[in-house]
Design a protein around this motif. Structure first.
Motif, short mmCIF file in Angstrom:
data_model
loop_
_atom_site.label_atom_id
_atom_site.label_comp_id
_atom_site.label_asym_id
_atom_site.label_seq_id
_atom_site.Cartn_x
_atom_site.Cartn_y
_atom_site.Cartn_z
N LEU A 208 0.81 -1.22 0.00
CA LEU A 208 0.00 0.00 0.00
C LEU A 208 0.85 1.27 0.00
CD1 LEU A 208 -2.74 -1.02 2.60
CD2 LEU A 208 -2.82 -1.22 0.11
N HIS A 209 2.14 1.13 0.13
CA HIS A 209 3.01 2.31 0.16
C HIS A 209 3.88 2.35 -1.10
CE1 HIS A 209 6.38 -0.34 1.19
NE2 HIS A 209 5.59 -0.89 2.10
N ARG A 210 4.38 3.52 -1.39
CA ARG A 210 5.19 3.72 -2.60
C ARG A 210 6.46 2.88 -2.54
NH1 ARG A 210 6.31 10.10 -1.42
NH2 ARG A 210 4.07 10.04 -1.24
N ASP A 211 6.80 2.27 -3.65
CA ASP A 211 7.94 1.37 -3.72
C ASP A 211 8.48 1.39 -5.14
OD1 ASP A 211 9.72 -0.76 -3.87
OD2 ASP A 211 8.58 -2.04 -2.53
N ALA A 212 9.63 2.05 -5.33
CA ALA A 212 10.18 2.21 -6.68
C ALA A 212 10.71 0.90 -7.24
CB ALA A 212 11.28 3.27 -6.66
N MET A 213 11.15 -0.01 -6.38
CA MET A 213 11.68 -1.28 -6.88
C MET A 213 10.56 -2.10 -7.51
SD MET A 213 14.53 -2.38 -4.01
CE MET A 213 13.53 -2.06 -2.55
N TYR A 214 9.46 -2.27 -6.79
CA TYR A 214 8.36 -3.04 -7.36
C TYR A 214 7.75 -2.30 -8.56
CZ TYR A 214 4.32 -6.02 -7.89
OH TYR A 214 3.39 -6.89 -8.41
N ALA A 215 7.65 -0.98 -8.47
CA ALA A 215 7.07 -0.21 -9.58
C ALA A 215 7.87 -0.43 -10.86
CB ALA A 215 7.02 1.27 -9.23
N THR A 216 9.20 -0.47 -10.74
CA THR A 216 10.04 -0.70 -11.92
C THR A 216 9.74 -2.06 -12.55
OG1 THR A 216 11.81 0.68 -11.03
CG2 THR A 216 12.43 -0.94 -12.71
N LEU A 217 9.67 -3.08 -11.72
CA LEU A 217 9.38 -4.42 -12.23
C LEU A 217 7.99 -4.49 -12.86
CD1 LEU A 217 10.82 -6.53 -9.28
CD2 LEU A 217 11.85 -6.19 -11.53
N LYS A 218 7.01 -3.82 -12.23
CA LYS A 218 5.64 -3.84 -12.74
C LYS A 218 5.54 -3.14 -14.08
CE LYS A 218 1.32 -4.98 -12.42
NZ LYS A 218 0.92 -6.38 -12.42
N ILE A 219 6.26 -2.04 -14.23
CA ILE A 219 6.25 -1.32 -15.52
C ILE A 219 6.83 -2.22 -16.61
CG2 ILE A 219 7.27 0.62 -16.78
CD1 ILE A 219 7.09 2.19 -14.09
N VAL A 220 7.94 -2.90 -16.31
CA VAL A 220 8.56 -3.80 -17.29
C VAL A 220 7.60 -4.95 -17.62
CG1 VAL A 220 10.47 -5.39 -17.72
CG2 VAL A 220 10.90 -3.20 -16.57
N GLU A 221 6.96 -5.51 -16.60
CA GLU A 221 6.00 -6.60 -16.82
C GLU A 221 4.88 -6.15 -17.78
OE1 GLU A 221 2.20 -7.97 -14.52
OE2 GLU A 221 3.95 -8.47 -13.30
N MET A 222 4.32 -4.97 -17.56
CA MET A 222 3.22 -4.50 -18.41
C MET A 222 3.71 -4.19 -19.82
SD MET A 222 0.80 -2.23 -15.84
CE MET A 222 2.06 -1.09 -15.29
#
Length: 838
Positions: free
Chosen positions: A720-734
């Motif tokens: 539920l909190h901001r996380d640049a590491m997961y966000a990076t992986l999620k962007i690549v996944e999409m």
């Protein structure tokens, strides 16, 4: 001068010893007789014919750049050099070597002198010197480099900051050098290299003569508040050759120097030399004795000011008595206030009537002194005079000054007062030494209140917050780190049991306990226990959770190659292994924590942009990601090397999520702050805009994405909190799932105007600004969910939110194009300026 000479001005020091005068401005910009200190030296150099100047910056560089600009208004050219680290005095000068192709003089921006610079140049050329050191004699040489030169002026011996037992001369190095450009070859690039400790011994070893010129006259290093007051005393008592600016008006017992239009009652007594700026009003019966007063100062009747310096924008009531004091900008002083010798009142303070200051008291910025208070000690922080210490669930203060160990311990005790005795919290930190020190003091306060602590030591905040949220036995936590925007400050972030920042009500409860000192000191058998985690388990749990949540099958379905710049942040301890475990082909930059390199965020951002923009297209990578040092913010570079700004980055993620929602066959929900742009509609997204604070976990779980306009993304499938590491992986996944390139998404971004502006506004006028905005919104579409938002048409709007903690208004503008946006800005900025004057 017949020869071409350039100048280098050193203006990068933090000014730690002269705090709190340098709280918001760098030391070279401290006003000396109403002009920045370094401007006096610069003016003298320009008068000699120097027309090209290199200014070395570091601490609060924009203050200096905004004041001097490119130098064209002075008929000169100014180059600015902003090092990314502390390279020492010579190393910093070496960074400006591209501009130094002729003889140049080096002068510190934080000194006052009347040395004849022309004589120094003449001596240098007469001796055909490669490097000339300007020397002078002082009574106490302990704080300077002591030098001995022979009869011909050749330096034979020197020693930096000796003890009395080592002193062999009263002749010291003033730090003013004249240097030929070929000397620059002896200064290594990218290394810490000092003039006295490194360069001078090297040159002597190489057989290059160092010449010393004994200058006659006044020289003072303005290094602390006492020397700041003393230099004004010397100027006003004419102990040096100094050109006092302004129109001269003679009085029976002194001289008044007026630098602007001011209103001075005819009964005012002027003794000695008094300098007064523009728009100043001095009430009847007042007496000024050797005083400097800046612009926009109002002084009531029957005030007595002696041997003091008053900066700008100050309001003083009647019968104020001040001796040997310094009053900084934006202060309000009530009637009948008395300050014995030595008061320093930093910026933004309010002093109630009848208050009394004992001798040598320092009041730090933004304090409120109650009426009739007797102040006999320094007010730094953690005093009953400060109204609020929390900002959005965090406490930020100057390291080891405002946010000291004592302060950290009291904060922890106040926090613990809100928690059940015997409960457990998690605490982590970054790699900074100040963070380690503050965290240890913080732990002591928790233990004394009967709180158990799991000490996670150095970990990214996203790992700490995830660990808090996943452990039902943890009731909260804290994270200590260096403030990324101000290297001299440390911040403590407080979290609830869900790993979210504490809300305003909790912050107020902690503040109440803090100010009232209502702490729970338990008996010795109930003192809390520390479990010192090696954090392997927490890191492993975090990595495992990511690997279970992210779609690894998709990530491995295509040979995607990315570059990741970790910007010397603490995510370097975790993210490279995650990338390796998942199997993403990557090039990782700056994957080692280096606390000094974080000192200049502006430089890190610029360097990251340049590196990724060049690297990604040249190596045929699919994208680049810059993860900021705190591990919460990410910036994106596309496969063609375009660096997306914050708004473009948000658009990229929303477009990808829109594709994701279509793929899943359902609408996906997004939460954005009220100031986020809304000019583009997304067919498969339900976007809600609201107040970006005081979040509750149950509410956040309703959304698929929570984001800001600053590169912060929280994908709630993971956390539920901001996380640049997961966000990076999620962007690549999409990107892989929808077979789309970042450059294609970027090319389809709808161009529009978006701008954020901060306008200064005193606390007392914020309510008026809200009222005026509401009045002008009548008959138009508007919202008061967060501030006041007014639509001019379907696409163009302005949002005004008074800042909750500082004296300014936050203004956000959106428009269909730049011309419409600028008209919108000019309209509302003009209205605010007019309303403030009413």
């Amino acid at each position: 001068m017949s020869r071409k000479i350039k100048a280098v001005m050193l203006a990068g020091g933090f000014g730690t010893r002269i705090q709190p005068l340098t709280h918001s401005i760098p030391k070279p910009m401290l006003p000396v007789v109403n002009l920045p200190m370094m401007e006096h030296t610069l003016n003298r150099l320009v008068e000699l014919g120097i027309d090209e100047v290199v200014i070395l910056l570091y601490y609060k560089p924009d203050v200096i750049k905004n004041h001097f600009g490119d130098g064209s208004d002075r008929g000169i050219t100014i180059h600015y050099v902003l090092p990314d680290d502390d390279y020492g005095t010579a190393g910093a000068v070496g960074l400006g070597r591209e501009y130094l192709d002729t003889t140049f003089i080096i002068v510190s921006g934080d000194l006052v002198t009347d040395f004849d610079f022309k004589k120094i140049f003449d001596y240098h050329f007469e001796k055909r010197s490669k490097l000339t050191i300007t020397l002078t004699s002082v009574e106490n040489p302990l704080q300077f480099g002591v030098v001995i030169a022979n009869e011909e002026g050749k330096i034979e011996k020197f020693l930096e900051k000796p003890s009395w037992g080592e002193v062999f001369s009263d002749t010291i190095n003033t730090g003013i050098y004249v240097i030929e450009p070929e000397i620059l070859q002896y200064i290594p690039v990218g290394e810490n290299f000092d003039f006295a400790k490194d360069l001078f011994p090297l040159l002597m070893k190489e057989g290059i003569d160092l010449m010393g010129y004994n200058a006659k006259g006044y020289w003072r290093d303005v290094g602390n508040p006492d020397s700041y007051r003393e230099v004004h005393d010397d100027i006003l008592r004419q102990r040096l050759k100094f050109k006092i600016p302004g129109k001269k008006v003679d009085y029976p017992d002194g001289t008044l120097w007026l630098t602007g239009e001011s209103e001075i009652d005819e009964s005012v007594e002027i003794v000695g030399n008094v300098v007064i700026g523009g728009n100043v009003r001095i009430g009847k019966g007042s007496k000024l004795n050797n005083v400097v007063i800046g612009d926009n100062v109002t002084m009531g009747e029957w005030c007595h000011i002696r041997n003091s310096v008053l900066w700008h924008d100050i309001e003083i009531g009647k019968k104020f008595i001040l001796d040997n004091g310094v009053i900084c900008n934006d202060n309000h002083i009530g009637d009948n206030v008395t300050a014995k010798a030595g008061l320093i009142l930093a910026e933004g303070c309010t002093v109630g009537k009848l208050a009394r200051f004992e001798q040598d008291v320092t009041i730090w910025p933004h304090k409120e002194i109650e009426p009739a208070a007797i102040v006999n000690r320094n007010v730094v922080w953690g005093s009953k005079y400060k109204n609020s210490i929390f900002q959005f669930g965090s406490v930020v203060g100057k390291s080891n000054v405002e946010l000291s160990c004592e302060m950290a311990t009291k904060l922890a005790e106040a926090y613990a007062a809100e928690l059940p005795q015997g409960s457990t919290v998690m605490v982590g930190r970054d790699h900074d030494r100040s963070s380690r020190m503050i965290k240890r003091a913080f732990l002591g306060g928790l233990l004394s209140s009967g709180i158990n602590v799991i000490d996670l030591k150095s970990l990214p905040p996203s790992v700490v917050r995830y660990s808090i949220s996943q452990n039902p036995n943890i009731v909260g936590g804290a994270y200590v780190r260096r403030n990324i925007y101000d290297a001299t400050s440390t911040e403590i972030n407080f979290y609830n049991e869900d790993g979210l920042r504490i809300d305003n009500n909790t912050a107020k409860s902690i503040e109440k306990a803090f100010f009232n000192e209502k702490f729970r000191r338990v008996e010795f058998t109930k003192i809390g226990a520390i479990h010192e985690s090696l954090n392997w388990a927490e890191c492993n749990d975090y990595r495992t959770a990511i690997e279970l949540t992210i779609d690894q099958k998709v990530l491995r379905s295509k040979n995607v190659r990315i570059a990741v710049d970790l910007m010397h942040g603490i995510t370097a301890d975790v993210f490279p292994k995650i990338l390796s475990d998942i199997g993403i082909d990557n090039i990782t930059l700056n994957a080692h924590a280096e606390t000094r390199s974080v000192s200049s965020l502006e430089h890190l951002i610029k360097k990251s942009q340049e590196d990724l923009k060049r690297m990604v297209p040249s190596l045929g990578l699919d994208g680049g990601f810059a993860i900021f040092s705190g591990g919460q913010r990410v910036a994106i570079v596309c496969d063609k090397g375009n660096y997306f700004d914050k708004i473009e980055g948000l658009s990229i993620v929303l477009n990808l999520l829109n594709l994701e929602a279509a793929h899943k066959g359902r609408k996906m929900k997004v939460f954005l702050p009220t100031w986020a742009p809304d000019i583009v509609d997304y067919e498969n997204l339900i976007i809600e805009r609201g107040v970006y604070s005081n979040f509750k976990a149950d509410k956040l779980k309703e959304y698929d994405l929570i984001a800001t306009v600053d590169g912060n993304f929280a994908f709630t499938e993971f956390t539920l909190h901001r996380d640049a590491m997961y966000a990076t992986l999620k962007i690549v996944e999409m990107l892989i799932r929808h077979d789309v390139k970042l450059s294609e998404l970027g090319a389809n971004i709808h161009p529009f105007y978006y701008r954020r502006v901060k306008l200064e506004c005193p606390q007392a006028l914020k309510g008026k600004m809200m009222r005026k905005f509401i009045e002008i919104s009548k008959g138009k579409r508007h919202s008061t969910i967060d501030g006041v938002k007014i639509w001019e048409n379907d696409t163009d709007w302005v949002l005004m939110i008074p800042d909750a903690y500082h004296d300014y208004l936050n203004l956000y503008f959106q428009a269909a194009d730049e011309a419409a946006g600028e008209r919108l800005y000019e309209k509302y900025a003009g209205l605010i300026e007019r309303w403030m004057k009413e």
